[in-house]
Design a protein around this motif. Structure first.
Motif, PDB file in Angstrom:
ATOM      1  N   TYR A 102       0.532  -1.150   0.105  1.00 59.57           N
ATOM      2  CA  TYR A 102       0.099   0.481   0.344  1.00 59.57           C
ATOM      3  C   TYR A 102       0.567   1.808  -0.135  1.00 59.57           C
ATOM      4  O   TYR A 102       0.562   2.110  -0.478  1.00 59.57           O
ATOM      5  CB  TYR A 102      -0.738   0.011   1.092  1.00 59.57           C
ATOM      6  CG  TYR A 102      -1.125   1.730   1.390  1.00 59.57           C
ATOM      7  CD1 TYR A 102      -2.611   1.172   0.820  1.00 59.57           C
ATOM      8  CD2 TYR A 102      -1.133   2.369   2.439  1.00 59.57           C
ATOM      9  CE1 TYR A 102      -3.292   2.763   0.835  1.00 59.57           C
ATOM     10  CE2 TYR A 102      -1.434   3.081   2.557  1.00 59.57           C
ATOM     11  CZ  TYR A 102      -3.022   3.423   1.633  1.00 59.57           C
ATOM     12  OH  TYR A 102      -2.930   4.241   2.295  1.00 59.57           O
ATOM     13  N   LEU A 103       1.913   1.228   0.780  1.00 65.14           N
ATOM     14  CA  LEU A 103       3.178   2.248   0.884  1.00 65.14           C
ATOM     15  C   LEU A 103       3.576   2.701  -0.328  1.00 65.14           C
ATOM     16  O   LEU A 103       3.842   3.488  -0.916  1.00 65.14           O
ATOM     17  CB  LEU A 103       3.998   1.856   1.904  1.00 65.14           C
ATOM     18  CG  LEU A 103       4.015   2.219   3.389  1.00 65.14           C
ATOM     19  CD1 LEU A 103       4.892   1.428   4.561  1.00 65.14           C
ATOM     20  CD2 LEU A 103       2.620   3.580   3.417  1.00 65.14           C
ATOM     21  N   GLU A 146      -8.124  -2.900   4.667  1.00 65.04           N
ATOM     22  CA  GLU A 146      -8.452  -1.927   3.566  1.00 65.04           C
ATOM     23  C   GLU A 146      -7.429  -1.226   2.845  1.00 65.04           C
ATOM     24  O   GLU A 146      -7.002  -1.665   1.246  1.00 65.04           O
ATOM     25  CB  GLU A 146      -9.323  -0.484   3.949  1.00 65.04           C
ATOM     26  CG  GLU A 146      -9.699  -0.003   2.715  1.00 65.04           C
ATOM     27  CD  GLU A 146     -10.389   1.206   3.020  1.00 65.04           C
ATOM     28  OE1 GLU A 146     -11.505   2.252   2.207  1.00 65.04           O
ATOM     29  OE2 GLU A 146     -10.873   1.974   3.632  1.00 65.04           O
ATOM     30  N   GLN A 147      -6.302  -0.909   3.659  1.00 67.36           N
ATOM     31  CA  GLN A 147      -5.158  -1.660   2.320  1.00 67.36           C
ATOM     32  C   GLN A 147      -4.526  -2.195   1.724  1.00 67.36           C
ATOM     33  O   GLN A 147      -4.323  -1.950   0.610  1.00 67.36           O
ATOM     34  CB  GLN A 147      -3.575  -1.098   3.735  1.00 67.36           C
ATOM     35  CG  GLN A 147      -3.896   0.036   4.485  1.00 67.36           C
ATOM     36  CD  GLN A 147      -2.008   0.404   6.210  1.00 67.36           C
ATOM     37  OE1 GLN A 147      -1.730  -0.013   5.144  1.00 67.36           O
ATOM     38  NE2 GLN A 147      -2.919   0.476   6.862  1.00 67.36           N
ATOM     39  N   ALA A 148      -4.477  -3.189   2.218  1.00 61.25           N
ATOM     40  CA  ALA A 148      -4.025  -4.954   2.040  1.00 61.25           C
ATOM     41  C   ALA A 148      -5.052  -4.999  -0.108  1.00 61.25           C
ATOM     42  O   ALA A 148      -5.277  -5.474  -0.914  1.00 61.25           O
ATOM     43  CB  ALA A 148      -4.644  -5.683   2.902  1.00 61.25           C
ATOM     44  N   ALA A 412     -13.052  -6.008   1.868  1.00 58.47           N
ATOM     45  CA  ALA A 412     -12.666  -7.254   2.308  1.00 58.47           C
ATOM     46  C   ALA A 412     -13.081  -7.512   0.730  1.00 58.47           C
ATOM     47  O   ALA A 412     -13.188  -7.832  -0.715  1.00 58.47           O
ATOM     48  CB  ALA A 412     -12.993  -8.084   3.074  1.00 58.47           C
ATOM     49  N   ALA A 413     -15.092  -7.563   0.467  1.00 55.15           N
ATOM     50  CA  ALA A 413     -15.314  -7.674  -0.789  1.00 55.15           C
ATOM     51  C   ALA A 413     -14.932  -7.712  -1.706  1.00 55.15           C
ATOM     52  O   ALA A 413     -15.025  -8.427  -3.026  1.00 55.15           O
ATOM     53  CB  ALA A 413     -17.202  -8.401  -0.334  1.00 55.15           C
ATOM     54  N   LYS A 414     -15.543  -6.277  -1.647  1.00 56.33           N
ATOM     55  CA  LYS A 414     -15.694  -5.699  -3.003  1.00 56.33           C
ATOM     56  C   LYS A 414     -14.802  -4.846  -3.976  1.00 56.33           C
ATOM     57  O   LYS A 414     -14.481  -5.274  -4.862  1.00 56.33           O
ATOM     58  CB  LYS A 414     -15.745  -4.063  -2.132  1.00 56.33           C
ATOM     59  CG  LYS A 414     -16.659  -3.090  -3.450  1.00 56.33           C
ATOM     60  CD  LYS A 414     -16.931  -2.186  -2.418  1.00 56.33           C
ATOM     61  CE  LYS A 414     -18.656  -0.657  -3.089  1.00 56.33           C
ATOM     62  NZ  LYS A 414     -18.373   0.091  -2.323  1.00 56.33           N
ATOM     63  N   GLY A 415     -13.052  -5.416  -2.306  1.00 58.96           N
ATOM     64  CA  GLY A 415     -11.808  -4.882  -3.043  1.00 58.96           C
ATOM     65  C   GLY A 415     -11.152  -6.659  -4.447  1.00 58.96           C
ATOM     66  O   GLY A 415     -10.543  -6.539  -4.904  1.00 58.96           O
TER      67      GLY A 415
END
Length: 425
Positions: A102-103, A146-148, A412-415
């Motif tokens: 993410y970073l 969310e970062q993941a 999670a599911a959306k990603g």
């Protein structure tokens, strides 16, 4: 989206050591504009002027103090694990729930580089980002989950883009191999025995080792089958010479030559501009080749145009097809590099004496057309894949801005759904 200071999620790493004589060290470099890091040199310890180095590990975050405002940030990869960095490259380690991937995407954002510029200090041309100031910079930091998810969505685009780049490279290599055969031996249905070259061939060889040709082909001087024309720039001191209706191909239009046909130009001239200068109005299907900035790029005109002096133009006679000549010139990149002249890599030119002495292998027109068709099919496929790659980059830029600013949130599911839907292949 929650905002935190970098010091809350990064720890300064101090793995300093003194270089030794008799050992060689791989020194890290960080590219500008978020393009990552690389090994820029391998240096013997005896020649190093730096009193100390820092040992790097995969997953470290590094940046160049001098060029932080131009995006010189990176995450150390596996290929750079064990390399060393000078004190110009502060080293940090993500912690406290910060996702390294993410970073990586945060560091690639132009907005982050602008922030780094604001946090830098020093004179205008010597601004540097101090590690203490770097750690006070704010960064959007959602939950680890969310970062993941954000990293996963952007990763999927990067993977698709990488696969597309590899595919484009494979197409280019395949085309080169196929065209090398076609331009020296011909198409299978037309093949006859190969015979020795009838005369010397000092300039224009497709392959330096070629010493035979199909018996029904000819080796001809280029200017005997195509009229060589030069371009010119009408005087800028005469406004009446400009903003007319005649397209004028200039240095700024060089990338247009990557297309199979040049359809438009950034500037136009008037008939008065043509009449009162050495510029020529060239007919449609004239083959134009860049001889200054990007030597060897070539295409053919889709309609009548004039050009600047940065191009050589060939008005083909009945013996040579423009489409064939374009494919021949595009395959001759190594020969153009050999023939260019100049005092430095950025100041080289293909002089007109080169084109006047050029010889080419010339099949019958029907075979020329068949060879050109093969070359153009490769070019069209590469162009399609290149457009798709640019669309991916544009999509990633927009999506990254939305995700990293919090305008678009992913659970999670959306990603998972977004990540799986991005790839084409």
């Amino acid at each position: 989206m929650p905002i935190k200071r970098l010091r809350e999620v990064l720890g300064r790493e101090r793995r300093a050591f003194q270089p030794r004589e008799g050992e060689t060290y791989r020194l890290l470099g960080v590219r500008l504009y978020g393009e990552g890091c690389h090994i820029h040199s391998e240096v013997p310890g005896s020649t190093l002027k730096a009193p100390s180095l820092t040992r790097l590990c995969s997953g470290d975050l590094v940046y160049n103090k001098m060029w932080a405002s131009k995006g010189s940030f990176a995450i150390v990869g596996d290929a750079q694990d064990g390399a060393s960095a000078t004190t110009e490259y502060p080293v940090f380690r993500p912690s406290n729930g910060a996702n390294t991937n993410y970073l990586r995407y945060v560091l690639q954002e132009p907005r982050f580089w602008g922030l780094a510029k604001a946090w830098s200090s020093g004179s205008t041309d010597r601004q540097r980002l101090d590690p203490h100031d770097f750690l006070t910079m704010p960064v959007p930091l959602p939950s680890p989950e969310e970062q993941a998810n954000i990293a996963g969505v952007l990763d999927s685009i990067d993977l698709t883009a990488q696969a597309t780049r590899i595919h484009i490279e494979h197409l280019a290599r395949t085309k080169h191999a196929v065209m090398r055969t076609l331009l020296t031996k011909g198409l299978a249905p037309h093949k006859t025995q190969l015979v020795p070259l009838p005369e010397s061939w000092p300039m224009g060889r497709i392959v330096s080792t070629v010493d035979r040709m199909p018996s029904h082909w000819k080796l001809v001087t280029m200017t005997k089958v195509a009229k060589l024309e030069s371009g010119h720039t009408p005087s800028r001191q005469h406004p009446e010479y400009w903003n007319g209706k005649i397209p004028w191909l200039s240095l700024g239009d060089t990338t247009e030559l990557k297309k199979l046909r040049v359809e438009q130009t950034s500037e136009c001239v008037t008939q008065a501009g043509i009449d009162n200068s050495s510029a020529r109005l060239l007919p449609a299907d004239t083959v134009v080749l860049s001889r200054t900035a990007v030597r060897g790029l070539c295409s053919r005109l889709a309609k009548p145009m004039s050009t600047s002096q940065d191009f050589a133009a060939f008005v083909c006679g009945p013996e040579v097809l423009p489409a064939y000549l374009v494919q021949l010139f595009r395959h001759m990149q190594r020969e153009w590099r050999r023939l260019e002249q100049g005092s430095s890599p950025t100041n080289k030119t293909l002089y007109f004496s080169v084109f006047k002495g050029l010889k080419i292998l010339l099949p019958p027109p029907k075979e020329q057309a068949a060879i050109a068709e093969v070359g153009e099919s490769f070019d069209e496929r590469v162009a399609t894949e290149t457009r798709y790659l640019e669309q991916l980059r544009e999509s990633k830029r927009g999506l990254a801005q939305a995700l990293l600013s919090g305008r678009l949130r992913v659970g999670a599911a959306k990603g998972a759904r977004a990540s799986g839907a991005t790839g084409r292949r």
